[in-house]
Design an enzyme around this catalytic site. Structure first.
Site, PDB file in Angstrom:
ATOM      1  N   VAL A 226     -46.920  -1.818 -30.657  1.00 29.85           N
ATOM      2  CA  VAL A 226     -47.457  -2.078 -30.723  1.00 29.85           C
ATOM      3  C   VAL A 226     -49.017  -0.954 -30.258  1.00 29.85           C
ATOM      4  O   VAL A 226     -49.551  -1.298 -29.368  1.00 29.85           O
ATOM      5  CB  VAL A 226     -48.142  -2.825 -30.925  1.00 29.85           C
ATOM      6  CG1 VAL A 226     -49.429  -3.582 -31.498  1.00 29.85           C
ATOM      7  CG2 VAL A 226     -47.384  -4.348 -31.062  1.00 29.85           C
ATOM      8  N   HIS A 227     -50.089  -0.535 -31.326  1.00 29.85           N
ATOM      9  CA  HIS A 227     -51.124   0.839 -30.202  1.00 29.85           C
ATOM     10  C   HIS A 227     -51.305   0.528 -30.995  1.00 29.85           C
ATOM     11  O   HIS A 227     -53.237   1.398 -30.786  1.00 29.85           O
ATOM     12  CB  HIS A 227     -49.955   1.857 -30.002  1.00 29.85           C
ATOM     13  CG  HIS A 227     -50.240   2.693 -30.869  1.00 29.85           C
ATOM     14  ND1 HIS A 227     -48.718   3.037 -31.318  1.00 29.85           N
ATOM     15  CD2 HIS A 227     -50.611   3.681 -31.534  1.00 29.85           C
ATOM     16  CE1 HIS A 227     -48.631   3.699 -32.471  1.00 29.85           C
ATOM     17  NE2 HIS A 227     -49.814   4.214 -32.440  1.00 29.85           N
ATOM     18  N   ARG A 228     -51.726   0.503 -32.034  1.00 24.13           N
ATOM     19  CA  ARG A 228     -53.032   1.031 -33.223  1.00 24.13           C
ATOM     20  C   ARG A 228     -54.036   0.352 -32.978  1.00 24.13           C
ATOM     21  O   ARG A 228     -54.140  -1.333 -33.236  1.00 24.13           O
ATOM     22  CB  ARG A 228     -52.700   0.944 -35.000  1.00 24.13           C
ATOM     23  CG  ARG A 228     -51.871   2.220 -35.747  1.00 24.13           C
ATOM     24  CD  ARG A 228     -51.586   2.441 -36.596  1.00 24.13           C
ATOM     25  NE  ARG A 228     -50.607   3.124 -37.074  1.00 24.13           N
ATOM     26  CZ  ARG A 228     -50.778   4.710 -37.283  1.00 24.13           C
ATOM     27  NH1 ARG A 228     -52.379   4.523 -37.192  1.00 24.13           N
ATOM     28  NH2 ARG A 228     -50.451   5.533 -37.544  1.00 24.13           N
TER      29      ARG A 228
END
Length: 364
Positions: A210-212
């Site tokens: 999860v990085h956006r």
């Protein structure tokens, strides 16, 4: 002939590993690393394990606002291009490194090669979508991964220099996946650098990234995602981007995560292993959706849309809203088709790319 290649983020390192190996059989390549991903586990490790030649230039830009980061890249890349005077500049994907490289070259009248052109999520609120569209419209060669990408470009009036060569990421997955069984499951788990949730090797796991910004800039979204993971029937391995790590630490005291194994970013070969052998992948990453599809692992995407629309066929990939009920339902109850189409080629995209560039380029 001389080509300058600009990379700055992990997916671009992987694509460059596949393409640079072929390009250097034909001509001189100068590699610029913008430093967009600056963590050693997210950068140097990839160059080492994928045997990518060391960058000729490292701008060391690091993090910052979109404007600041892109401006520093533009200035640095422009200076290098004026010094090196390449015949072409090559960029990958949709990051700030991509648009900075393309703009710098275009202003200097250096033809731009865009690898992974034509992707569209049709969400202009995404910085990646803005970068894709702008880069496509100033590129001379547009190398697409799928027929859908070609159609997207045609709808925007871009028909010259467009080629569907398959996906260079598929080249990399096929090339490197043969190496991942050299270590045991126990060794892979032993090599993880735990942030919290340490445990021994397990037989079943989910893999998540999860990085956006749309997810990591909102504490409530991170909390919803992680609380969902705590209710799953197997542990979740979560390699944490620095931005994600800060958000997880904010909510961990409240959630007391036990089922989520939060670890430092891991290398590409390790990522392939955990992806290939996961029950499912749960991610907001464009690249990981596609890698999961190529490796035959079902995927749940934590977004409202995806640029890899082909993966949605047969529920091999499925979109989930950021609420606990929908995330759990999509992960636990989605039926995946036994049939899976080959949308991304046979691992020879880099060879096709080089054939086009060097046959046409030599006649210009």
């Amino acid at each position: 002939m001389k080509i300058v290649t600009v990379v700055g983020a992990r997916p671009q390192f992987i694509k460059a590993a596949a393409v640079s190996r072929k390009i250097r059989e034909y001509c001189e390549e100068i590699l610029i690393h913008t430093g967009q991903h600056y963590d050693s586990n997210m950068s140097e490790l990839f160059f080492q394990e994928l045997h990518i030649p060391s960058p000729d230039y490292n701008l060391g830009v690091g993090s910052g606002t979109h404007g600041k980061q892109t401006a520093e890249m533009l200035q640095g890349i422009e200076e290098i291009l004026m010094k090196e005077k390449p015949d072409y500049l090559m960029v990958y994907g949709d990051t700030n490194s991509t648009i900075a490289g393309a703009l710098a070259a275009s202003k200097l009248l250096i033809p731009v090669i865009h690898v992974e052109a034509g992707l569209r999520s049709f969400n202009m609120a995404m910085p990646e979508e803005q970068n894709r569209i702008l880069t496509d419209h100033i590129s001379k060669y547009l190398f697409c991964s799928t027929d859908t990408a070609v159609e997207n470009l045609h709808r925007e009036g871009i028909t010259e220099g467009v080629y569907n060569i398959g996906d260079v990421m598929c080249d990399a997955v096929m090339y490197y996946s043969r190496l991942i069984d050299e270590k045991s499951r126990e060794q892979y788990f032993a090599d993880l650098k735990y942030i919290f949730g340490e445990r021994g090797a397990v037989e079943r796991w989910y893999l998540s990234t999860v990085h956006r910004a749309e997810n990591t800039d909102d504490v409530s979204k991170i909390k919803t995602i992680l609380s969902s993971y705590e209710k799953l029937d197997a542990p979740v391995i979560l390699p944490a981007h620095p931005r994600t790590r800060k958000m997880i630490q904010q909510v961990n005291d409240e959630l007391q995560l036990k089922n989520t194994i939060c670890v430092e970013p891991i290398g590409y070969l390790e990522m392939l292993y955990f992806t290939k052998n996961a029950v499912k992948v749960v991610t907001d990453s464009g690249g990981l959706q596609k890698e999961a599809y190529i490796l035959g692992t079902p995927c749940v995407t934590l977004r409202e849309q995806t640029e890899w629309v082909e993966t949605l066929n047969g529920n091999h990939n499925i979109l989930a809203h950021i609420n606990e009920a929908d995330i759990l339902d999509k992960i636990l109850n989605t039926r995946v088709s036994d049939q899976k189409e080959n949308y991304y080629g046979n691992g020879d995209a880099a060879e096709k790319l080089c054939s086009i560039i060097f046959s046409e380029g030599n006649h210009e």
